[in-house]
Design a protein around this motif. Structure first.
Motif, PDB file in Angstrom:
ATOM      1  N   VAL A 100       0.840  -1.199   0.000  1.00 32.08           N
ATOM      2  CA  VAL A 100       0.000   0.000   0.000  1.00 32.08           C
ATOM      3  C   VAL A 100       0.880   1.256   0.000  1.00 32.08           C
ATOM      4  N   ALA A 101       1.910   1.279   0.833  1.00 31.45           N
ATOM      5  CA  ALA A 101       2.802   2.447   0.920  1.00 31.45           C
ATOM      6  C   ALA A 101       3.498   2.704  -0.419  1.00 31.45           C
ATOM      7  N   ASN A 102       3.951   1.654  -1.060  1.00 29.17           N
ATOM      8  CA  ASN A 102       4.627   1.817  -2.351  1.00 29.17           C
ATOM      9  C   ASN A 102       3.685   2.382  -3.411  1.00 29.17           C
ATOM     10  N   PHE A 103       2.442   1.876  -3.454  1.00 32.00           N
ATOM     11  CA  PHE A 103       1.461   2.421  -4.398  1.00 32.00           C
ATOM     12  C   PHE A 103       1.177   3.891  -4.090  1.00 32.00           C
ATOM     13  N   ALA A 104       1.003   4.217  -2.814  1.00 31.00           N
ATOM     14  CA  ALA A 104       0.716   5.597  -2.418  1.00 31.00           C
ATOM     15  C   ALA A 104       1.897   6.507  -2.762  1.00 31.00           C
ATOM     16  N   GLY A 107       1.904   7.732  -6.147  1.00 26.38           N
ATOM     17  CA  GLY A 107       0.890   8.728  -6.471  1.00 26.38           C
ATOM     18  C   GLY A 107      -0.507   8.186  -6.696  1.00 26.38           C
ATOM     19  N   LEU A 108      -0.730   6.887  -6.495  1.00 27.10           N
ATOM     20  CA  LEU A 108      -2.066   6.333  -6.673  1.00 27.10           C
ATOM     21  C   LEU A 108      -2.990   6.808  -5.557  1.00 27.10           C
ATOM     22  N   SER A 109      -4.258   6.987  -5.893  1.00 31.85           N
ATOM     23  CA  SER A 109      -5.256   7.361  -4.889  1.00 31.85           C
ATOM     24  C   SER A 109      -5.620   6.125  -4.059  1.00 31.85           C
ATOM     25  N   ASN A 110      -6.260   6.353  -2.913  1.00 34.66           N
ATOM     26  CA  ASN A 110      -6.684   5.225  -2.074  1.00 34.66           C
ATOM     27  C   ASN A 110      -7.613   4.299  -2.852  1.00 34.66           C
ATOM     28  N   ASP A 112      -7.701   3.818  -6.129  1.00 27.06           N
ATOM     29  CA  ASP A 112      -6.905   3.071  -7.114  1.00 27.06           C
ATOM     30  C   ASP A 112      -6.102   1.950  -6.451  1.00 27.06           C
ATOM     31  N   ILE A 113      -5.553   2.241  -5.280  1.00 26.36           N
ATOM     32  CA  ILE A 113      -4.793   1.219  -4.540  1.00 26.36           C
ATOM     33  C   ILE A 113      -5.722   0.069  -4.160  1.00 26.36           C
ATOM     34  N   ALA A 114      -6.902   0.406  -3.662  1.00 21.53           N
ATOM     35  CA  ALA A 114      -7.874  -0.618  -3.257  1.00 21.53           C
ATOM     36  C   ALA A 114      -8.236  -1.511  -4.443  1.00 21.53           C
ATOM     37  N   GLN A 115      -8.465  -0.912  -5.598  1.00 20.55           N
ATOM     38  CA  GLN A 115      -8.816  -1.696  -6.790  1.00 20.55           C
ATOM     39  C   GLN A 115      -7.652  -2.582  -7.222  1.00 20.55           C
ATOM     40  N   ALA A 116      -6.445  -2.043  -7.177  1.00 20.42           N
ATOM     41  CA  ALA A 116      -5.272  -2.819  -7.604  1.00 20.42           C
ATOM     42  C   ALA A 116      -5.017  -4.013  -6.697  1.00 20.42           C
ATOM     43  N   LEU A 117      -5.328  -3.861  -5.402  1.00 23.06           N
ATOM     44  CA  LEU A 117      -5.047  -4.929  -4.435  1.00 23.06           C
ATOM     45  C   LEU A 117      -6.279  -5.767  -4.093  1.00 23.06           C
ATOM     46  N   PHE A 118      -7.414  -5.427  -4.701  1.00 20.98           N
ATOM     47  CA  PHE A 118      -8.665  -6.145  -4.455  1.00 20.98           C
ATOM     48  C   PHE A 118      -9.053  -6.120  -2.966  1.00 20.98           C
ATOM     49  N   VAL A 119      -8.974  -4.920  -2.386  1.00 13.34           N
ATOM     50  CA  VAL A 119      -9.385  -4.709  -0.995  1.00 13.34           C
ATOM     51  C   VAL A 119     -10.291  -3.475  -0.961  1.00 13.34           C
ATOM     52  N   THR A 120     -10.858  -3.197   0.213  1.00 14.45           N
ATOM     53  CA  THR A 120     -11.709  -2.019   0.345  1.00 14.45           C
ATOM     54  C   THR A 120     -10.855  -0.768   0.551  1.00 14.45           C
ATOM     55  N   THR A 121     -11.464   0.376   0.287  1.00 14.58           N
ATOM     56  CA  THR A 121     -10.781   1.649   0.519  1.00 14.58           C
ATOM     57  C   THR A 121     -10.452   1.794   2.001  1.00 14.58           C
ATOM     58  N   LYS A 122     -11.346   1.325   2.853  1.00 17.74           N
ATOM     59  CA  LYS A 122     -11.116   1.391   4.308  1.00 17.74           C
ATOM     60  C   LYS A 122      -9.856   0.607   4.687  1.00 17.74           C
ATOM     61  N   THR A 123      -9.639  -0.551   4.069  1.00 19.55           N
ATOM     62  CA  THR A 123      -8.436  -1.346   4.338  1.00 19.55           C
ATOM     63  C   THR A 123      -7.184  -0.557   3.965  1.00 19.55           C
ATOM     64  N   HIS A 127      -4.185   0.619   6.534  1.00 15.81           N
ATOM     65  CA  HIS A 127      -2.776   0.321   6.269  1.00 15.81           C
ATOM     66  C   HIS A 127      -1.945   1.607   6.213  1.00 15.81           C
ATOM     67  N   LEU A 128      -2.455   2.629   5.538  1.00 14.56           N
ATOM     68  CA  LEU A 128      -1.709   3.894   5.453  1.00 14.56           C
ATOM     69  C   LEU A 128      -1.552   4.542   6.823  1.00 14.56           C
ATOM     70  N   SER A 129      -2.584   4.450   7.633  1.00 19.66           N
ATOM     71  CA  SER A 129      -2.497   4.995   8.995  1.00 19.66           C
ATOM     72  C   SER A 129      -1.382   4.301   9.771  1.00 19.66           C
TER      73      SER A 129
END
Length: 151
Positions: A100-104, A107-110, A112-123, A127-129
């Motif tokens: 998640v940190a590497n995607f962020a 420059g990917l949005s939360n 976009d990261i969620a879609q790429a990793l097949f997880v929810t935006t909340k997840t 992780h970013l927190s």
């Protein structure tokens, strides 16, 4: 340590105060572990746990396996559950947090990261927190530098 009891705890606290501003990380780790052990013996388990965890973190970073073993033994004696050996820094990130940190950092949005990793935006947010806390940063703009070019 030789004094023992409340006098020994007082002396160890003074030692820690001096070492907090020092570059002597191994001595700081040793003092944290010894103070934590002394507090555990005096039945101050909550404070002991925090100091032992911090001492364990420094001991791992310094590569002192005997001190790591001592800190883990003392932590177990306080009733603490085993934790990850590194509590902060890039090395402390889980595999998911690193992804998640590497995607962020790229420059990917939360979303976009969620879609790429097949997880929810909340997840992703959770992780970013955790990443921000472990790396001691406040925003995603600080991620590339905090990750040290691992993005």
């Amino acid at each position: 340590m030789a004094e023992g009891g409340q006098e020994g705890i007082k002396t160890l606290r003074e030692s820690l105060a001096v070492l907090r501003g020092s570059t002597a990380q191994l001595e700081r780790a040793r003092t944290l572990v010894e103070l934590g052990a002394a507090l555990r013996r005096s039945n101050s388990r909550a404070e002991a746990r925090e100091l032992l965890k911090e001492g364990l973190d420094f001991a791992v970073r310094c590569g002192s396996q005997p001190l790591v073993d001592q800190a883990e033994t003392e932590l177990a004696a306080t009733g603490a559950r085993p934790t990850r050996l590194l509590l902060s820094g890039v090395e402390s990130l889980t595999a998911s947090e690193k992804r998640v940190a590497n995607f962020a950092a790229e420059g990917l949005s939360n979303k976009d990261i969620a879609q790429a990793l097949f997880v929810t935006t909340k997840t992703v947010e959770v992780h970013l927190s955790n990443v921000y806390r472990k790396l001691g940063i406040g925003s995603r703009t600080e991620l590339p530098q905090a990750l040290g070019g691992q993005a």
